[in-house]
Design a protein around this motif. Structure first.
Motif, PDB file in Angstrom:
ATOM      1  N   THR A 187       0.930  -1.291   0.002  1.00  0.00           N
ATOM      2  CA  THR A 187      -0.061  -0.037  -0.008  1.00  0.00           C
ATOM      3  C   THR A 187       0.779   1.284   0.021  1.00  0.00           C
ATOM      4  N   SER A 188       0.149   2.323  -0.370  1.00  0.00           N
ATOM      5  CA  SER A 188       1.000   3.554  -0.401  1.00  0.00           C
ATOM      6  C   SER A 188       1.443   3.882   1.196  1.00  0.00           C
ATOM      7  N   VAL A 189       0.538   3.632   1.956  1.00  0.00           N
ATOM      8  CA  VAL A 189       0.960   3.816   3.425  1.00  0.00           C
ATOM      9  C   VAL A 189       2.086   3.193   3.714  1.00  0.00           C
ATOM     10  N   GLU A 190       2.128   1.928   3.461  1.00  0.00           N
ATOM     11  CA  GLU A 190       3.104   1.090   3.803  1.00  0.00           C
ATOM     12  C   GLU A 190       4.554   1.523   3.064  1.00  0.00           C
ATOM     13  N   LEU A 191       4.399   1.844   1.857  1.00  0.00           N
ATOM     14  CA  LEU A 191       5.563   2.424   1.103  1.00  0.00           C
ATOM     15  C   LEU A 191       6.207   3.667   1.550  1.00  0.00           C
ATOM     16  N   THR A 192       5.255   4.308   2.176  1.00  0.00           N
ATOM     17  CA  THR A 192       5.719   5.471   2.932  1.00  0.00           C
ATOM     18  C   THR A 192       6.645   5.313   4.057  1.00  0.00           C
ATOM     19  N   ARG A 193       6.094   4.326   5.028  1.00  0.00           N
ATOM     20  CA  ARG A 193       6.665   3.984   5.952  1.00  0.00           C
ATOM     21  C   ARG A 193       8.175   3.258   5.576  1.00  0.00           C
ATOM     22  N   ARG A 194       8.083   2.527   4.803  1.00  0.00           N
ATOM     23  CA  ARG A 194       9.560   1.761   4.435  1.00  0.00           C
ATOM     24  C   ARG A 194      10.314   2.972   3.612  1.00  0.00           C
ATOM     25  N   GLU A 246      -2.464   7.673  16.670  1.00  0.00           N
ATOM     26  CA  GLU A 246      -4.006   8.033  16.551  1.00  0.00           C
ATOM     27  C   GLU A 246      -3.919   9.404  17.232  1.00  0.00           C
ATOM     28  N   HIS A 247      -4.654  10.397  16.701  1.00  0.00           N
ATOM     29  CA  HIS A 247      -5.112  11.798  17.190  1.00  0.00           C
ATOM     30  C   HIS A 247      -6.284  12.326  16.700  1.00  0.00           C
ATOM     31  N   ASP A 248      -7.085  12.532  17.763  1.00  0.00           N
ATOM     32  CA  ASP A 248      -8.288  13.411  17.491  1.00  0.00           C
ATOM     33  C   ASP A 248      -9.098  12.474  16.507  1.00  0.00           C
ATOM     34  N   GLY A 249      -9.042  11.194  16.512  1.00  0.00           N
ATOM     35  CA  GLY A 249      -9.978  10.291  15.570  1.00  0.00           C
ATOM     36  C   GLY A 249      -9.151   9.984  14.240  1.00  0.00           C
ATOM     37  N   ARG A 250      -8.014  10.508  14.025  1.00  0.00           N
ATOM     38  CA  ARG A 250      -7.362  10.202  12.821  1.00  0.00           C
ATOM     39  C   ARG A 250      -6.192   9.608  12.918  1.00  0.00           C
ATOM     40  N   ASP A 251      -5.768   8.502  12.105  1.00  0.00           N
ATOM     41  CA  ASP A 251      -4.624   7.996  11.935  1.00  0.00           C
ATOM     42  C   ASP A 251      -3.282   8.461  11.495  1.00  0.00           C
ATOM     43  N   TYR A 252      -2.073   8.450  12.193  1.00  0.00           N
ATOM     44  CA  TYR A 252      -1.078   9.009  11.380  1.00  0.00           C
ATOM     45  C   TYR A 252      -0.005   8.169  11.491  1.00  0.00           C
ATOM     46  N   LEU A 253       1.099   8.446  10.299  1.00  0.00           N
ATOM     47  CA  LEU A 253       2.390   7.978  10.453  1.00  0.00           C
ATOM     48  C   LEU A 253       3.261   9.059  10.694  1.00  0.00           C
ATOM     49  N   TRP A 254       3.993   8.667  11.797  1.00  0.00           N
ATOM     50  CA  TRP A 254       4.703   9.657  12.439  1.00  0.00           C
ATOM     51  C   TRP A 254       6.216   9.333  12.139  1.00  0.00           C
ATOM     52  N   GLY A 255       6.952  10.492  12.023  1.00  0.00           N
ATOM     53  CA  GLY A 255       8.560  10.179  11.582  1.00  0.00           C
ATOM     54  C   GLY A 255       9.230  11.222  10.621  1.00  0.00           C
ATOM     55  N   ARG A 256      10.399  11.478  10.594  1.00  0.00           N
ATOM     56  CA  ARG A 256      11.099  12.252   9.512  1.00  0.00           C
ATOM     57  C   ARG A 256      11.003  11.623   8.357  1.00  0.00           C
ATOM     58  N   GLY A 257      10.325  12.749   7.397  1.00  0.00           N
ATOM     59  CA  GLY A 257      10.287  12.622   6.004  1.00  0.00           C
ATOM     60  C   GLY A 257       8.790  12.229   5.695  1.00  0.00           C
ATOM     61  N   THR A 258       7.914  12.063   6.730  1.00  0.00           N
ATOM     62  CA  THR A 258       6.633  11.518   6.416  1.00  0.00           C
ATOM     63  C   THR A 258       5.635  12.543   5.706  1.00  0.00           C
ATOM     64  N   VAL A 259       5.940  13.977   6.089  1.00  0.00           N
ATOM     65  CA  VAL A 259       5.526  15.140   5.517  1.00  0.00           C
ATOM     66  C   VAL A 259       6.113  15.524   4.264  1.00  0.00           C
ATOM     67  N   ASP A 260       7.387  15.959   4.418  1.00  0.00           N
ATOM     68  CA  ASP A 260       8.063  16.340   3.621  1.00  0.00           C
ATOM     69  C   ASP A 260       9.339  15.457   3.287  1.00  0.00           C
ATOM     70  N   ALA A 279       6.206   8.078  -1.976  1.00  0.00           N
ATOM     71  CA  ALA A 279       5.631   6.885  -2.180  1.00  0.00           C
ATOM     72  C   ALA A 279       4.290   6.672  -2.963  1.00  0.00           C
ATOM     73  N   VAL A 280       3.545   7.397  -2.975  1.00  0.00           N
ATOM     74  CA  VAL A 280       2.299   7.613  -3.887  1.00  0.00           C
ATOM     75  C   VAL A 280       2.533   7.327  -5.342  1.00  0.00           C
ATOM     76  N   HIS A 281       3.759   8.220  -5.625  1.00  0.00           N
ATOM     77  CA  HIS A 281       4.334   8.348  -7.235  1.00  0.00           C
ATOM     78  C   HIS A 281       4.880   7.171  -7.495  1.00  0.00           C
ATOM     79  N   LEU A 282       5.568   6.363  -6.725  1.00  0.00           N
ATOM     80  CA  LEU A 282       6.094   5.141  -6.847  1.00  0.00           C
ATOM     81  C   LEU A 282       5.237   3.979  -7.100  1.00  0.00           C
ATOM     82  N   VAL A 339       2.164  12.411   9.158  1.00  0.00           N
ATOM     83  CA  VAL A 339       1.174  12.770   8.121  1.00  0.00           C
ATOM     84  C   VAL A 339      -0.200  11.980   8.285  1.00  0.00           C
ATOM     85  N   ALA A 340      -1.205  12.472   7.843  1.00  0.00           N
ATOM     86  CA  ALA A 340      -2.497  11.726   7.866  1.00  0.00           C
ATOM     87  C   ALA A 340      -2.638  10.479   7.081  1.00  0.00           C
ATOM     88  N   VAL A 341      -2.766   9.202   7.520  1.00  0.00           N
ATOM     89  CA  VAL A 341      -3.045   8.026   6.304  1.00  0.00           C
ATOM     90  C   VAL A 341      -4.184   8.323   5.635  1.00  0.00           C
TER      91      VAL A 341
END
Length: 358
Positions: free
Chosen positions: A9-16, A86-100, A106-109, A339-341
């Motif tokens: 998934t693009s979420v898992e690709l982001t994590r990796r 999880e923050h305020d009912g939304r799932d997030y992936l936390w860590g350097r590079g997740t946003v910028d 990862a979506v592009h790949l 980043v919000a999942v």
């Protein structure tokens, strides 16, 4: 050696992707992984320049779009490996590079691998050295060495926009004002001339300045003019004979950098002013048919981009470009970068719809 699987998934690709550290100057491992991930796909021509990876379709479509993102990050500060929160009912992936901006990359790949027959030809670019000096920027290097690789009718840069669309960008100009005085002992200050005091009028102008809001191609860009640094002083008992004031002007894309410089020279007449850094802005180009279809596909209303981004490099080549990617830009570079999942999923869906022509 860590691999990236586009079938994930693009979420898992982001994590990796994020767990492969790639602070500017150290992008090699991630660039290698992207190149390996794309190599098996016959519909893509894969090219490399340094640590910039380019993959493109050559289907003979009537239009070509360029979709790009940088793979480097600012330094890690105890914010890797990634984790889910999880923050305020939304799932997030936390860590350097997740946003910028590895979520966008990862979506592009994933889409580069899966969209075998898009409605337009696509050039995908993952590039290095965006977070450092502009002279090192991988997209700029490609534009200089291989401008044909950036050819296209429209471009999308995956900078974080919280899955909204931000068209074009403001330009940026940094100037240095210098004043000269006469050095003297501070106990007898009247025999000298204080260079720091000589900046008083400039500081007053800055404090009273009312920045313009300028409409460009239907978007309203808010300008800003700020003092961003001041230097002067020899010792605690010496009247200083030199001082400097650094000023940053963020100007709307209806102006050139030369126009912006002229505006500051008129505003700060009588001061020794030199240009320290300048980058052109970019008009949004939202009247292009590809842009109109893009906005419809991602179900968004375009907003202006107040900061400077690499869309300006496309604009300089005559290619209209927008910013579109997951992540709250206010979390870029933050120690709690996350980043919000659902924004990752939304951007993948929007780009897939647009590129598929559905």
């Amino acid at each position: 050696m860590r691999d990236l699987d586009p079938a994930a998934t693009s979420v898992e690709l982001t994590r990796r992707m994020c767990d492969i550290q790639s602070v500017s100057g150290g992008e090699r491992e991630l660039a290698d992984a992207i190149e390996r991930a794309l190599a098996p796909f016959a519909h893509l021509e894969v090219l490399r320049d340094g640590d910039a990876i380019v993959a493109r379709t050559n289907l003979g479509r009537g239009s070509r779009v360029v979709i790009a993102g940088h793979i480097d990050t600012v330094p890690v500060n105890e914010n890797l490996p990634t984790r889910f929160e999880e923050h305020d009912g939304r799932d997030y992936l936390w860590g350097r590079g997740t946003v910028d901006m590895k979520a966008g990359c990862a979506v592009h790949l994933k889409l580069a691998a899966e969209l075998v027959s898009p409605a337009v030809d696509v050039t995908w670019i993952w590039y290095d050295h965006e977070e450092v000096s502009a002279a090192l920027n991988g997209l700029g290097r490609l534009a200089d060495r291989h401008p044909e690789l950036l050819h296209g009718d429209f471009a999308v840069l995956g900078e974080p926009t919280a899955a909204e669309v931000e068209g074009g960008c403001n330009g940026t100009l940094r100037v240095i004002l210098r004043t000269r005085g006469v050095r003297a002992h501070s106990a007898r200050a009247w025999v000298g001339r204080n260079a720091i005091h000589g900046l008083a009028d400039a500081l007053r102008l800055l404090a009273e300045y009312e920045p313009a809001s300028v409409e460009v191609d239907g978007l309203v860009y808010r300008e800003s003019l700020s003092a961003v640094g001041i230097a002067g002083g020899i010792a605690g008992n010496v009247v200083p004979d030199a001082a400097e004031l650094a000023i940053n002007y963020r100007f709307a894309p209806d102006k050139s950098a030369r126009d912006a410089e002229q505006h500051l020279r008129e505003l700060f007449q009588g001061y020794d002013l030199t240009v320290d850094d300048a980058a052109e802005g970019a008009r949004p180009g939202l009247d292009h048919p590809l842009a109109e279809r893009f906005l419809a596909a991602v179900n968004a209303t375009a907003k202006p981009k107040y900061g400077w981004t690499d869309v300006a490099r496309f604009s300089a080549l005559g290619i209209p470009a927008v910013n579109y990617g997951p992540g709250d830009p206010l979390k870029a570079h933050a120690d709690d970068e996350r980043v919000a999942v659902d924004e990752i999923v939304s951007c993948e869906r929007g780009l897939r719809t647009w590129l598929s022509g559905s």
